[in-house]
Design an enzyme around this catalytic site. Structure first.
Site, PDB file in Angstrom:
ATOM      1  N   GLU A 166     -11.771 -30.117 -11.176  1.00  0.00           N
ATOM      2  CA  GLU A 166     -12.218 -31.257 -11.985  1.00  0.00           C
ATOM      3  C   GLU A 166     -12.227 -30.857 -13.458  1.00  0.00           C
ATOM      4  O   GLU A 166     -12.828 -29.864 -13.859  1.00  0.00           O
ATOM      5  CB  GLU A 166     -13.624 -31.736 -11.592  1.00  0.00           C
TER       6      GLU A 166
ATOM      7  N   GLU B 106     -15.351 -27.290 -17.749  1.00  0.00           N
ATOM      8  CA  GLU B 106     -16.172 -28.054 -18.700  1.00  0.00           C
ATOM      9  C   GLU B 106     -16.421 -27.181 -19.947  1.00  0.00           C
ATOM     10  O   GLU B 106     -16.803 -26.028 -19.817  1.00  0.00           O
ATOM     11  CB  GLU B 106     -17.494 -28.454 -18.020  1.00  0.00           C
TER      12      GLU B 106
ATOM     13  N   ASP C  61     -13.376 -38.562 -22.184  1.00  0.00           N
ATOM     14  CA  ASP C  61     -13.836 -39.231 -23.416  1.00  0.00           C
ATOM     15  C   ASP C  61     -12.757 -40.192 -23.903  1.00  0.00           C
ATOM     16  O   ASP C  61     -11.610 -39.782 -24.114  1.00  0.00           O
ATOM     17  CB  ASP C  61     -14.118 -38.181 -24.493  1.00  0.00           C
TER      18      ASP C  61
ATOM     19  N   THR D  77     -21.481 -41.644 -10.697  1.00  0.00           N
ATOM     20  CA  THR D  77     -22.231 -40.751 -11.593  1.00  0.00           C
ATOM     21  C   THR D  77     -23.024 -41.585 -12.597  1.00  0.00           C
ATOM     22  O   THR D  77     -22.774 -42.782 -12.780  1.00  0.00           O
ATOM     23  CB  THR D  77     -21.289 -39.814 -12.375  1.00  0.00           C
ATOM     24  N   SER D  78     -23.948 -40.931 -13.281  1.00  0.00           N
ATOM     25  CA  SER D  78     -24.748 -41.655 -14.281  1.00  0.00           C
ATOM     26  C   SER D  78     -23.833 -42.171 -15.395  1.00  0.00           C
ATOM     27  O   SER D  78     -24.073 -43.238 -15.972  1.00  0.00           O
ATOM     28  CB  SER D  78     -25.846 -40.764 -14.847  1.00  0.00           C
ATOM     29  N   PHE D  79     -22.756 -41.453 -15.630  1.00  0.00           N
ATOM     30  CA  PHE D  79     -21.819 -41.885 -16.679  1.00  0.00           C
ATOM     31  C   PHE D  79     -21.122 -43.195 -16.287  1.00  0.00           C
ATOM     32  O   PHE D  79     -21.034 -44.137 -17.075  1.00  0.00           O
ATOM     33  CB  PHE D  79     -20.789 -40.778 -16.925  1.00  0.00           C
TER      34      PHE D  79
HETATM   35  C1  SAM Z   1     -17.383 -38.557 -20.846  1.00  0.00           C
HETATM   36  S1  SAM Z   1     -17.737 -37.054 -20.066  1.00  0.00           S
HETATM   37  C2  SAM Z   1     -17.544 -37.410 -18.326  1.00  0.00           C
HETATM   38  C3  SAM Z   1     -18.187 -36.401 -17.450  1.00  0.00           C
HETATM   39  C4  SAM Z   1     -17.985 -36.553 -15.928  1.00  0.00           C
HETATM   40  N1  SAM Z   1     -16.589 -36.463 -15.557  1.00  0.00           N
HETATM   41  C5  SAM Z   1     -18.598 -37.819 -15.397  1.00  0.00           C
HETATM   42  O1  SAM Z   1     -17.866 -38.690 -14.924  1.00  0.00           O
HETATM   43  O2  SAM Z   1     -19.825 -37.953 -15.454  1.00  0.00           O
HETATM   44  C6  SAM Z   1     -16.255 -36.111 -20.461  1.00  0.00           C
HETATM   45  C7  SAM Z   1     -16.474 -34.607 -20.360  1.00  0.00           C
HETATM   46  O3  SAM Z   1     -15.228 -33.931 -20.603  1.00  0.00           O
HETATM   47  C8  SAM Z   1     -15.499 -32.727 -21.295  1.00  0.00           C
HETATM   48  N2  SAM Z   1     -14.225 -32.311 -21.939  1.00  0.00           N
HETATM   49  C9  SAM Z   1     -13.561 -32.953 -22.911  1.00  0.00           C
HETATM   50  N3  SAM Z   1     -12.419 -32.307 -23.231  1.00  0.00           N
HETATM   51  C10 SAM Z   1     -12.366 -31.212 -22.415  1.00  0.00           C
HETATM   52  C11 SAM Z   1     -11.425 -30.156 -22.262  1.00  0.00           C
HETATM   53  N4  SAM Z   1     -10.313 -30.095 -23.010  1.00  0.00           N
HETATM   54  N5  SAM Z   1     -11.680 -29.207 -21.347  1.00  0.00           N
HETATM   55  C12 SAM Z   1     -12.812 -29.251 -20.586  1.00  0.00           C
HETATM   56  N6  SAM Z   1     -13.744 -30.227 -20.688  1.00  0.00           N
HETATM   57  C13 SAM Z   1     -13.517 -31.205 -21.585  1.00  0.00           C
HETATM   58  C14 SAM Z   1     -16.620 -33.115 -22.245  1.00  0.00           C
HETATM   59  O4  SAM Z   1     -17.346 -32.003 -22.694  1.00  0.00           O
HETATM   60  C15 SAM Z   1     -17.462 -34.063 -21.379  1.00  0.00           C
HETATM   61  O5  SAM Z   1     -18.472 -33.377 -20.690  1.00  0.00           O
END
Ligand code: SAM
Length: 242
Positions: A75, A100, A150, A221-223
């Site tokens: 993931e 992450e 994001d 998920t909470s997101f």
């Molecule tokens: C909007 S959050 C979604 C988190 C999770 N997937 C969820 O659905 O709850 C996006 C996550 O991607 C991580 N992220 C962004 N670019 C990344 C990268 N190049 N490598 C690893 N993580 C990354 C961010 O730190 C953030 O925690």
């Protein structure tokens, strides 16, 4: 852990820089989770130019790490680890890797691993582009997940979006033939971009010819809940490695 210095920003010389450095300070239960579980479950990767890089010479040995041969799901951007921990508990016969950049997110996953007593999950605190691009041996991954990446909604920030042709090529190189890239987003215009990118990549085919039904292995998920509460539709995409 302290805030990172300016010298430790994500490497700007590359095409996709999908995140900005956030604080890596751990407080409260997350500090405890880290102390109790990081040695066992966070893969200690050699770095190159920053604390989220992976040295290009480092190769991951899944059999040595998990102590067995099993299909591997990775993931990307696992956030607080809700989705991957839940799936790993449902599927003890498979192995899972959470990638992450946000240290408190990794600590959140460690808490879930500890509580559920999981042995089939590892975390990597690094940029997914390095992890999939060089650390993971080509053609060895069964599934890659990119859930709620994001969306970088402002036009001038679209270049920061992870799901672009270069990233699709990196995911394709990590996946085994027949392996699956699963994506989900609550941002319609990014969903359209994801579909365009996966459709345009010669390495992938779309088994649904458009958006996929909701992946049954993805918990709410909470997101995702926040997106739904804001009235946004959720889009799933499935791309199969040829
Ligand atoms: C909007 S959050 C979604 C988190 C999770 N997937 C969820 O659905 O709850 C996006 C996550 O991607 C991580 N992220 C962004 N670019 C990344 C990268 N190049 N490598 C690893 N993580 C990354 C961010 O730190 C953030 O925690």
């Amino acid at each position: 852990m302290n805030e990172q210095s300016v010298d430790d920003q994500p490497f700007q010389g590359r095409q996709i820089v999908s995140f900005v450095r956030r604080g890596s300070r751990l407080v409260g239960p997350r500090e405890t989770y880290w102390q109790e579980h990081a040695d066992d479950f966070v893969i200690d990767v050699p770095r190159e130019h920053s604390s989220t890089s992976v040295h290009p010479d480092f190769r991951f040995d899944a059999v040595a790490e998990y102590g067995r041969e099993a299909p591997l799901t990775i993931e990307i951007g696992s956030g607080l680890g809700e989705a991957i921990a839940a799936r790993a508990e449902q599927q003890p016969e498979r192995d899972f890797m959470a990638v992450e950049v946000y240290v408190p997110g990794v600590a959140g996953l460690l808490g879930r691993i500890g509580k559920a007593g999981l042995s089939n999950v590892r975390a990597v605190n690094a940029d997914a582009i390095d992890v999939l691009g060089s650390m993971i041996p080509a053609g060895t991954v069964d599934e890659v997940w990119t859930f709620f990446a994001d969306p970088w909604p402002k036009k001038r920030h679209h270049k920061r979006r992870l799901v672009q042709p270069e990233f699709a090529a990196i995911v394709a190189s990590a996946l085994r033939p027949g392996g699956t890239w699963r994506l989900a987003t609550d941002w319609q215009e990014y969903a359209e971009q994801m579909l365009e990118v996966t459709d345009a990549a010669a390495e992938f085919e779309n088994p649904h010819g458009g958006y996929a039904p909701r992946f049954e292995g993805r918990i709410l998920t909470s997101f995702e809940r926040k997106g739904m509460d804001a009235g946004r539709e959720i889009f799933d995409i499935e791309a199969r490695r040829r």
